[in-house]
Enzyme design. Structure first.
Site, PDB file in Angstrom:
ATOM      1  N   SER A 295       0.840  -1.203   0.000  1.00  0.00           N
ATOM      2  CA  SER A 295       0.000   0.000   0.000  1.00  0.00           C
ATOM      3  C   SER A 295       0.873   1.250   0.000  1.00  0.00           C
ATOM      4  O   SER A 295       2.102   1.166   0.116  1.00  0.00           O
ATOM      5  CB  SER A 295      -0.944   0.013   1.218  1.00  0.00           C
ATOM      6  OG  SER A 295      -0.234   0.273   2.407  1.00  0.00           O
TER       7      SER A 295
ATOM      8  N   TYR B 231       7.742   7.811  17.655  1.00  0.00           N
ATOM      9  CA  TYR B 231       7.772   7.698  16.187  1.00  0.00           C
ATOM     10  C   TYR B 231       8.874   8.579  15.582  1.00  0.00           C
ATOM     11  O   TYR B 231       9.665   8.127  14.761  1.00  0.00           O
ATOM     12  CB  TYR B 231       6.406   8.062  15.587  1.00  0.00           C
ATOM     13  CG  TYR B 231       6.397   8.087  14.076  1.00  0.00           C
ATOM     14  CD1 TYR B 231       6.458   6.898  13.346  1.00  0.00           C
ATOM     15  CD2 TYR B 231       6.354   9.287  13.365  1.00  0.00           C
ATOM     16  CE1 TYR B 231       6.466   6.913  11.959  1.00  0.00           C
ATOM     17  CE2 TYR B 231       6.360   9.311  11.979  1.00  0.00           C
ATOM     18  CZ  TYR B 231       6.415   8.124  11.277  1.00  0.00           C
ATOM     19  OH  TYR B 231       6.427   8.136   9.898  1.00  0.00           O
TER      20      TYR B 231
HETATM   21  N1  LIG Z   1       2.208   8.709   4.989  1.00  0.00           N
HETATM   22  C1  LIG Z   1       2.878   9.631   5.656  1.00  0.00           C
HETATM   23  O1  LIG Z   1       2.348  10.697   6.015  1.00  0.00           O
HETATM   24  C2  LIG Z   1       4.333   9.407   5.981  1.00  0.00           C
HETATM   25  C3  LIG Z   1       5.087  10.506   6.426  1.00  0.00           C
HETATM   26  C4  LIG Z   1       6.432  10.317   6.742  1.00  0.00           C
HETATM   27  C5  LIG Z   1       7.002   9.063   6.613  1.00  0.00           C
HETATM   28  N2  LIG Z   1       6.248   8.001   6.178  1.00  0.00           N
HETATM   29  C6  LIG Z   1       6.890   6.672   6.093  1.00  0.00           C
HETATM   30  O2  LIG Z   1       6.639   6.085   4.845  1.00  0.00           O
HETATM   31  C7  LIG Z   1       6.690   4.673   4.962  1.00  0.00           C
HETATM   32  C8  LIG Z   1       5.519   4.050   4.232  1.00  0.00           C
HETATM   33  O3  LIG Z   1       4.333   4.381   4.898  1.00  0.00           O
HETATM   34  P1  LIG Z   1       2.957   4.702   4.158  1.00  0.00           P
HETATM   35  O4  LIG Z   1       2.608   6.097   4.480  1.00  0.00           O
HETATM   36  O5  LIG Z   1       2.992   4.269   2.748  1.00  0.00           O
HETATM   37  O6  LIG Z   1       1.964   3.798   5.035  1.00  0.00           O
HETATM   38  P2  LIG Z   1       1.033   2.565   4.683  1.00  0.00           P
HETATM   39  O7  LIG Z   1       0.167   2.859   3.500  1.00  0.00           O
HETATM   40  O8  LIG Z   1       0.370   2.201   5.974  1.00  0.00           O
HETATM   41  O9  LIG Z   1       2.061   1.447   4.255  1.00  0.00           O
HETATM   42  C9  LIG Z   1       2.869   0.788   5.172  1.00  0.00           C
HETATM   43  C10 LIG Z   1       3.412  -0.447   4.504  1.00  0.00           C
HETATM   44  O10 LIG Z   1       4.224  -1.143   5.459  1.00  0.00           O
HETATM   45  C11 LIG Z   1       3.775  -2.477   5.534  1.00  0.00           C
HETATM   46  N3  LIG Z   1       3.907  -3.008   6.878  1.00  0.00           N
HETATM   47  C12 LIG Z   1       3.336  -2.541   8.021  1.00  0.00           C
HETATM   48  N4  LIG Z   1       3.640  -3.335   9.047  1.00  0.00           N
HETATM   49  C13 LIG Z   1       4.412  -4.335   8.540  1.00  0.00           C
HETATM   50  C14 LIG Z   1       5.019  -5.481   9.098  1.00  0.00           C
HETATM   51  N5  LIG Z   1       4.905  -5.770  10.403  1.00  0.00           N
HETATM   52  N6  LIG Z   1       5.743  -6.290   8.296  1.00  0.00           N
HETATM   53  C15 LIG Z   1       5.859  -6.011   6.970  1.00  0.00           C
HETATM   54  N7  LIG Z   1       5.315  -4.949   6.391  1.00  0.00           N
HETATM   55  C16 LIG Z   1       4.587  -4.126   7.172  1.00  0.00           C
HETATM   56  C17 LIG Z   1       2.315  -2.445   5.133  1.00  0.00           C
HETATM   57  O11 LIG Z   1       1.899  -3.690   4.568  1.00  0.00           O
HETATM   58  P3  LIG Z   1       1.093  -4.881   5.305  1.00  0.00           P
HETATM   59  O12 LIG Z   1       0.078  -4.241   6.204  1.00  0.00           O
HETATM   60  O13 LIG Z   1       0.546  -5.634   4.155  1.00  0.00           O
HETATM   61  O14 LIG Z   1       2.144  -5.632   6.045  1.00  0.00           O
HETATM   62  C18 LIG Z   1       2.323  -1.393   4.043  1.00  0.00           C
HETATM   63  O15 LIG Z   1       2.680  -1.965   2.812  1.00  0.00           O
HETATM   64  C19 LIG Z   1       6.758   4.368   6.455  1.00  0.00           C
HETATM   65  O16 LIG Z   1       8.088   4.056   6.819  1.00  0.00           O
HETATM   66  C20 LIG Z   1       6.331   5.680   7.097  1.00  0.00           C
HETATM   67  O17 LIG Z   1       6.866   5.855   8.400  1.00  0.00           O
HETATM   68  C21 LIG Z   1       4.937   8.147   5.864  1.00  0.00           C
END
Ligand SMILES: NC(=O)c1ccc[n+]([C@@H]2O[C@H](COP(=O)([O-])OP(=O)(O)OC[C@H]3O[C@@H](n4cnc5c(N)ncnc54)[C@H](OP(=O)(O)O)[C@@H]3O)[C@@H](O)[C@H]2O)c1
Length: 260
Positions: free
Chosen positions: A11, A150
């Site tokens: 995702s 975080y």
């Molecule tokens: N969105 C924001 O505002 C934002 C801002 C700053 C940084 N980030 C960083 O960007 C990165 C991606 O996040 P996102 O925003 O794209 O969030 P997201 O849509 O919730 O995606 C998170 C991904 O990590 C996977 N994941 C979660 N727990 C896991 C586990 N235990 N083992 C393996 N995979 C796992 C999820 O897949 P499954 O659930 O299928 O395992 C999903 O594919 C993260 O490191 C986040 O901290 C995001």
């Protein structure tokens, strides 16, 4: 043919990276827990881009499953790009945080990317090429804005990336830290936050396209939402002069005066 291994590809930012690297002709290894979502993505990308996609389901907080991904990085066809993207947020104060939730967060946001980079780095250094993209966050630069641990996990990612870049950059391996601000993905809902209450939320494709501009420029740190680059340059400039200001004696202001 190059291959990218992307964690958290089911995702959000990881899925967008998968689509972009597929469009660039990379073969992929996609990692996350949601096997069906990974399979659906893999089918789409194989058909659209005629690439090969390995689906590698793993819970990266599980040591055995993490090791299976590390093994894939160490053996099998070489991985040219590792995208350490899987991560989660944890809302609420440190004071009231559940220790087990914090432990899970540390293992997903800190331990997993560290051990996966460790597994990938040997082959990359040997080949004299390769790239590691680590997903940090702007909150690492403003910890007071985000209570709990975080932002500290993301500070680790930034420091880790910069230290690793200094070590392996001269050996031909590129390390990039990407620092998004609020981006429209599932992370907020998963953490129990209401995205509609958060201002200035970036679209996920915009975030990843901008991060890839930084990647193509071989930027060490890419902050897509930061319009004034001189702010980051000033921040880094202060850090760069720090070593020359360190002495063997305590600074004058820390010397006890008037005591024997
Ligand atoms: N969105 C924001 O505002 C934002 C801002 C700053 C940084 N980030 C960083 O960007 C990165 C991606 O996040 P996102 O925003 O794209 O969030 P997201 O849509 O919730 O995606 C998170 C991904 O990590 C996977 N994941 C979660 N727990 C896991 C586990 N235990 N083992 C393996 N995979 C796992 C999820 O897949 P499954 O659930 O299928 O395992 C999903 O594919 C993260 O490191 C986040 O901290 C995001």
């Amino acid at each position: 043919m190059s291959t990218a291994l992307i964690t958290g590809a089911s995702s959000g930012i990881g899925a967008a990276y998968a689509r972009r690297f597929a469009a660039r002709g990379y073969d992929l290894v996609v990692v996350a827990r949601a096997t069906e979502r990974l399979e659906t993505l893999a089918t789409e990308l194989r058909e659209t881009h005629r690439i090969s996609v390995e689906v590698l389901p793993a819970d990266l907080t599980n040591a055995v499953q993490l090791e299976a991904v590390a093994t894939r990085l160490r053996s099998g066809s070489p991985i040219d790009v590792l995208v350490n993207n899987a991560g989660a947020a944890l809302l609420g104060n440190f004071e009231t945080a559940d220790p087990a939730s914090m432990e899970r967060l540390l293992s997903l946001n800190v331990t997993a990317p560290t051990l996966l980079a460790s597994a990938a780095i040997g082959g990359m250094v040997k080949r004299g090429s390769g790239a590691i993209i680590n997903l940090g966050s702007v909150v690492s630069l403003m910890p007071g804005y985000f209570p709990g641990i975080y932002s500290a996990t993301k500070s680790y990612i930034l420091t880790f990336s910069q230290g690793l870049a200094a070590e392996v950059g001269p050996k031909g391996v590129y390390v990039q830290a990407v620092l998004p601000a609020a981006t429209k993905t599932e992370i907020w809902e998963r953490a129990g936050a209401d995205l509609s209450q958060i201002p200035n939320v970036m679209e996920v494709d915009d975030l990843v396209d901008a991060a890839l501009v930084g990647f193509d420029r071989r930027e060490a740190v890419t902050i897509p939402p930061l319009s004034d680059a001189s702010l980051w340059e000033a921040f880094e400039g202060a850090r760069a002069v720090l070593p020359s200001g360190l002495g063997a004696k305590p600074a004058e202001r820390y010397r006890a005066h008037g005591h024997a």
